[in-house]
Design an enzyme around this catalytic site. Structure first.
Site, PDB file in Angstrom:
ATOM      1  CD  GLU A 115      44.808 -15.262  45.497  1.00 43.05           C
ATOM      2  OE1 GLU A 115      43.630 -14.922  45.629  1.00 43.05           O
ATOM      3  OE2 GLU A 115      45.656 -14.573  44.897  1.00 43.05           O
TER       4      GLU A 115
ATOM      5  CG  ASP B 110      42.717 -36.934  39.679  1.00 45.96           C
ATOM      6  OD1 ASP B 110      42.771 -36.645  38.482  1.00 45.96           O
ATOM      7  OD2 ASP B 110      42.223 -36.185  40.553  1.00 45.96           O
TER       8      ASP B 110
ATOM      9  CG  LEU C 225      53.952 -29.245  45.488  1.00 47.64           C
ATOM     10  CD1 LEU C 225      55.161 -28.969  44.601  1.00 47.64           C
ATOM     11  CD2 LEU C 225      53.917 -28.254  46.637  1.00 47.64           C
TER      12      LEU C 225
ATOM     13  CB  THR D 120      47.685 -19.898  48.495  1.00 47.47           C
ATOM     14  OG1 THR D 120      47.583 -18.681  47.763  1.00 47.47           O
ATOM     15  CG2 THR D 120      46.275 -20.319  48.874  1.00 47.47           C
TER      16      THR D 120
ATOM     17  CE1 TYR E 207      44.396 -22.394  44.396  1.00 48.42           C
ATOM     18  CE2 TYR E 207      44.602 -20.167  45.250  1.00 48.42           C
ATOM     19  CZ  TYR E 207      45.164 -21.396  44.951  1.00 48.42           C
ATOM     20  OH  TYR E 207      46.500 -21.626  45.203  1.00 48.42           O
TER      21      TYR E 207
ATOM     22  CG  HIS F  68      55.904 -19.215  43.997  1.00 52.86           C
ATOM     23  ND1 HIS F  68      54.978 -19.179  45.011  1.00 52.86           N
ATOM     24  CD2 HIS F  68      55.901 -20.483  43.529  1.00 52.86           C
ATOM     25  CE1 HIS F  68      54.434 -20.358  45.164  1.00 52.86           C
ATOM     26  NE2 HIS F  68      54.960 -21.170  44.271  1.00 52.86           N
TER      27      HIS F  68
ATOM     28  CB  ALA G 231      46.051 -27.139  43.682  1.00 59.42           C
TER      29      ALA G 231
HETATM   30  P1  NDP Z   1      50.425 -25.463  38.653  1.00 53.71           P
HETATM   31  O1  NDP Z   1      49.043 -25.115  38.227  1.00 53.71           O
HETATM   32  O2  NDP Z   1      51.571 -25.140  37.765  1.00 53.71           O
HETATM   33  O3  NDP Z   1      50.492 -27.043  38.938  1.00 53.71           O
HETATM   34  C1  NDP Z   1      49.424 -27.718  39.536  1.00 53.71           C
HETATM   35  C2  NDP Z   1      49.719 -29.201  39.541  1.00 53.71           C
HETATM   36  O4  NDP Z   1      48.612 -29.898  40.128  1.00 53.71           O
HETATM   37  C3  NDP Z   1      49.918 -29.812  38.138  1.00 53.71           C
HETATM   38  O5  NDP Z   1      50.901 -30.817  38.226  1.00 53.71           O
HETATM   39  C4  NDP Z   1      48.560 -30.426  37.867  1.00 53.71           C
HETATM   40  O6  NDP Z   1      48.602 -31.483  36.936  1.00 53.71           O
HETATM   41  C5  NDP Z   1      48.228 -30.958  39.259  1.00 53.71           C
HETATM   42  N1  NDP Z   1      46.817 -31.260  39.445  1.00 53.71           N
HETATM   43  C6  NDP Z   1      45.754 -30.522  39.074  1.00 53.71           C
HETATM   44  N2  NDP Z   1      44.615 -31.164  39.392  1.00 53.71           N
HETATM   45  C7  NDP Z   1      44.973 -32.336  39.973  1.00 53.71           C
HETATM   46  C8  NDP Z   1      44.257 -33.446  40.472  1.00 53.71           C
HETATM   47  N3  NDP Z   1      42.919 -33.504  40.426  1.00 53.71           N
HETATM   48  N4  NDP Z   1      44.957 -34.479  40.999  1.00 53.71           N
HETATM   49  C9  NDP Z   1      46.316 -34.464  41.009  1.00 53.71           C
HETATM   50  N5  NDP Z   1      47.049 -33.446  40.531  1.00 53.71           N
HETATM   51  C10 NDP Z   1      46.373 -32.399  40.014  1.00 53.71           C
HETATM   52  O7  NDP Z   1      50.623 -24.826  40.099  1.00 53.71           O
HETATM   53  P2  NDP Z   1      51.977 -24.293  40.788  1.00 53.71           P
HETATM   54  O8  NDP Z   1      53.055 -25.251  40.538  1.00 53.71           O
HETATM   55  O9  NDP Z   1      52.143 -22.857  40.443  1.00 53.71           O
HETATM   56  O10 NDP Z   1      51.551 -24.324  42.327  1.00 53.71           O
HETATM   57  C11 NDP Z   1      51.795 -25.477  43.134  1.00 53.71           C
HETATM   58  C12 NDP Z   1      50.863 -25.444  44.335  1.00 53.71           C
HETATM   59  O11 NDP Z   1      51.119 -24.269  45.101  1.00 53.71           O
HETATM   60  C13 NDP Z   1      49.386 -25.415  43.999  1.00 53.71           C
HETATM   61  O12 NDP Z   1      48.703 -26.143  44.999  1.00 53.71           O
HETATM   62  C14 NDP Z   1      49.032 -23.944  44.080  1.00 53.71           C
HETATM   63  O13 NDP Z   1      47.657 -23.766  44.372  1.00 53.71           O
HETATM   64  C15 NDP Z   1      49.913 -23.514  45.239  1.00 53.71           C
HETATM   65  N6  NDP Z   1      50.336 -22.118  45.242  1.00 53.71           N
HETATM   66  C16 NDP Z   1      50.938 -21.579  44.135  1.00 53.71           C
HETATM   67  C17 NDP Z   1      51.371 -20.286  44.147  1.00 53.71           C
HETATM   68  C18 NDP Z   1      52.071 -19.687  42.964  1.00 53.71           C
HETATM   69  O14 NDP Z   1      52.243 -18.460  42.946  1.00 53.71           O
HETATM   70  N7  NDP Z   1      52.523 -20.469  42.013  1.00 53.71           N
HETATM   71  C19 NDP Z   1      51.180 -19.417  45.340  1.00 53.71           C
HETATM   72  C20 NDP Z   1      50.648 -20.129  46.483  1.00 53.71           C
HETATM   73  C21 NDP Z   1      50.231 -21.421  46.405  1.00 53.71           C
HETATM   74  P3  NDP Z   1      48.560 -31.186  35.334  1.00 53.71           P
HETATM   75  O15 NDP Z   1      49.960 -30.770  34.960  1.00 53.71           O
HETATM   76  O16 NDP Z   1      48.153 -32.495  34.781  1.00 53.71           O
HETATM   77  O17 NDP Z   1      47.567 -30.076  35.137  1.00 53.71           O
HETATM   78  P1  GDP Z   2      46.561 -14.922  41.488  1.00 54.69           P
HETATM   79  O1  GDP Z   2      47.142 -13.894  42.403  1.00 54.69           O
HETATM   80  O2  GDP Z   2      46.775 -16.315  41.985  1.00 54.69           O
HETATM   81  O3  GDP Z   2      45.142 -14.671  41.133  1.00 54.69           O
HETATM   82  O4  GDP Z   2      47.469 -14.861  40.159  1.00 54.69           O
HETATM   83  P2  GDP Z   2      47.166 -14.318  38.688  1.00 54.69           P
HETATM   84  O5  GDP Z   2      48.487 -14.201  38.011  1.00 54.69           O
HETATM   85  O6  GDP Z   2      46.122 -15.142  38.009  1.00 54.69           O
HETATM   86  O7  GDP Z   2      46.557 -12.863  38.923  1.00 54.69           O
HETATM   87  C1  GDP Z   2      47.266 -11.865  39.625  1.00 54.69           C
HETATM   88  C2  GDP Z   2      46.508 -10.552  39.511  1.00 54.69           C
HETATM   89  O8  GDP Z   2      46.581 -10.087  38.160  1.00 54.69           O
HETATM   90  C3  GDP Z   2      45.021 -10.661  39.864  1.00 54.69           C
HETATM   91  O9  GDP Z   2      44.672  -9.595  40.713  1.00 54.69           O
HETATM   92  C4  GDP Z   2      44.320 -10.501  38.518  1.00 54.69           C
HETATM   93  O10 GDP Z   2      43.044  -9.866  38.586  1.00 54.69           O
HETATM   94  C5  GDP Z   2      45.309  -9.615  37.781  1.00 54.69           C
HETATM   95  N1  GDP Z   2      45.177  -9.698  36.315  1.00 54.69           N
HETATM   96  C6  GDP Z   2      45.036  -8.642  35.469  1.00 54.69           C
HETATM   97  N2  GDP Z   2      44.891  -9.084  34.214  1.00 54.69           N
HETATM   98  C7  GDP Z   2      44.953 -10.430  34.252  1.00 54.69           C
HETATM   99  C8  GDP Z   2      44.882 -11.427  33.234  1.00 54.69           C
HETATM  100  O11 GDP Z   2      44.709 -11.162  32.059  1.00 54.69           O
HETATM  101  N3  GDP Z   2      45.035 -12.739  33.648  1.00 54.69           N
HETATM  102  C9  GDP Z   2      45.226 -13.075  34.974  1.00 54.69           C
HETATM  103  N4  GDP Z   2      45.388 -14.360  35.298  1.00 54.69           N
HETATM  104  N5  GDP Z   2      45.275 -12.123  35.941  1.00 54.69           N
HETATM  105  C10 GDP Z   2      45.143 -10.831  35.587  1.00 54.69           C
END
Ligand code: NDP
Ligand code: GDP
Length: 361
Positions: free
Chosen positions: A146, A75, A97, A144, A168, A198, A99
């Site tokens: 964000e 963790d 990755l 990110t 975040y 993505h 988070a």
């Molecule tokens: P997910 O939420 O799908 O995956 C997150 C991963 O982190 C999971 O494997 C989760 O485990 C693990 N995790 C959560 N908490 C902990 C912890 N305390 N210790 C160890 N592992 C932990 O995220 P994505 O795959 O979509 O994203 C990957 C990374 O990229 C993240 O850091 C995210 O913030 C960042 N990111 C993602 C974007 C996107 O659009 N997807 C955009 C930009 C950045 P478990 O499966 O057990 O929950």
């Molecule tokens: P983010 O860009 O990492 O916050 O990804 P999300 O997919 O969670 O949200 C993308 C955008 O969609 C944000 O601006 C949210 O406010 C908007 N949004 C609108 N409705 C929803 C909803 O029901 N769930 C989530 N997660 N986002 C929403």
């Protein structure tokens, strides 16, 4: 668990992925295994199985054994385990990755989000130093878009100043800077991928794209009446996760560590995503009302398909993210392959298949 296939293996490159069970971790593990890596991943202890996205990478999926992937319980909040795993496997590449990755949830779990996303990054960097690997191990940090938050310029590049808008993003801002600080202070090969949103059929169910495609599939199959969403007008630069994990790997194959924006260069609103997703099941959405009272209806039958629910609004919103991936294109030779249309189609089709097989999914 951690005993399986430990340490280096001949000439094989060894990679460690935190967050291997997540969307990106699962695609990256597949990608690295195909490239011949010995892939290790950190698995969080959970009261139920959390390996659904990587199940197929086991040699014997039915009994969670074998294959070229080696999982270690750990963790990012636990320094000791990070030191012990890194010391044991001595990875050439680490992809951080792991988070708490949900923006809206971070307003409710702000301290935990900082523990994992900010301090977790520091713990990992320190574990690499403790193992004496600061000159050998390359580190990728999942930064990110964000960070740009309330954007100060459009499109956003590696040079655009940050304006985070959530706990975040604030936690990830610390992760971003500590990576740069360790790179400069200790000469570590550590880089930030500034990845824009993505998605994929493996995207977490409570992110907006997946919530929409699951909703469309359920409504189409008569399993759900309508979909409830928050802000329909914010725009995101949405790419396909499969394309983006390749960019992560390319960053670690460079001569020098640098930070890169990874994006498509195209932004679409949540509203457009909804319209496109319904169009793949042959339905046109027309909108009525405004703000909290807005609804979306089937243009032919007037059936209610979408309803805005203020509970999904965020205390501070990110209205528009649009990335300029020129540097990644030029220096990494990377470009996105999947278009917005293909992404939406891929996700709708996958959710239709999933819900047909298991309506409870
Ligand atoms: P997910 O939420 O799908 O995956 C997150 C991963 O982190 C999971 O494997 C989760 O485990 C693990 N995790 C959560 N908490 C902990 C912890 N305390 N210790 C160890 N592992 C932990 O995220 P994505 O795959 O979509 O994203 C990957 C990374 O990229 C993240 O850091 C995210 O913030 C960042 N990111 C993602 C974007 C996107 O659009 N997807 C955009 C930009 C950045 P478990 O499966 O057990 O929950
Ligand atoms: P983010 O860009 O990492 O916050 O990804 P999300 O997919 O969670 O949200 C993308 C955008 O969609 C944000 O601006 C949210 O406010 C908007 N949004 C609108 N409705 C929803 C909803 O029901 N769930 C989530 N997660 N986002 C929403």
């Amino acid at each position: 668990m951690s005993g399986e296939g430990s340490s280096t293996n001949g000439n094989k490159k060894v990679a460690l992925i935190t967050g291997i069970t997540g969307q990106d971790g699962s695609y990256l593990a597949e990608f690295l295994i195909k490239k011949g890596y010995e892939v290790h991943g950190i698995l969080r202890r959970s009261s139920s199985f959390n390996t659904g996205r990587i199940q197929h990478l086991y040699g014997q999926p039915a009994c969670h054994t074998g294959g070229q992937m080696h999982l270690h319980y750990g963790d990012l909040t636990d320094t000791t385990c990070l030191i012990s795993i890194i010391n044991k496997i001595r990875p050439k590449e680490i992809y951080n990755l792991g988070a708490q990755s949900h923006v809206k949830v971070s307003f409710e779990l702000s301290e935990y989000t900082a523990q994992v996303d900010a301090l977790g990054t520091l713990r990992l960097l320190e574990a690499v130093r403790t193992a004496g690997l600061e000159k050998e191990t390359k580190i990728y940090q999942a930064s990110t878009s964000e960070l740009y938050g309330k954007v100060v310029e459009v499109p956003q590049t590696e040079k655009t100043p940050f304006y985070p808008r959530s706990p975040y993003a604030c936690a990830k801002l610390y992760g971003y800077w500590i990576v740069i600080n360790y790179r400069e202070a200790y000469g570590m090969f550590a880089c930030n991928g500034l990845l824009f949103n993505h998605e994929s059929p493996r995207r977490g169910e409570n992110f907006v794209t997946r919530k929409i495609t699951r909703g469309v599939a359920k409504i189409q199959l008569g399993l759900m009446k309508h979909l409830e969403l928050g802000n329909l007008d914010c725009k995101r630069d949405w790419g396909h996760a499969k394309d983006y994990v390749e960019a992560m790997w390319l960053m670690l194959q460079q001569e020098e560590p640098e930070d890169f924006v990874v994006a498509t260069g195209e932004a679409h609103s949540v509203r457009e995503f909804v319209e496109k997703a319904f169009s793949y099941v042959g339905r046109k959405v027309i909108w009525r009302g405004e703000g909290e009272n807005e609804t979306g209806h089937d243009a032919d039958t007037d059936e209610l398909l979408v309803k805005v629910n203020a509970k999904y609004f965020r205390p501070t919103e990110v209205d528009l993210l649009l990335g300029d991936p020129s540097k990644a294109k030029q220096k990494l030779g990377w470009k996105p392959r999947v278009t917005f249309e293909q992404l939406v189609k891929d996700m709708v089709e996958a959710d239709l298949q999933l819900m047909k097989k298991n309506p409870e999914a």
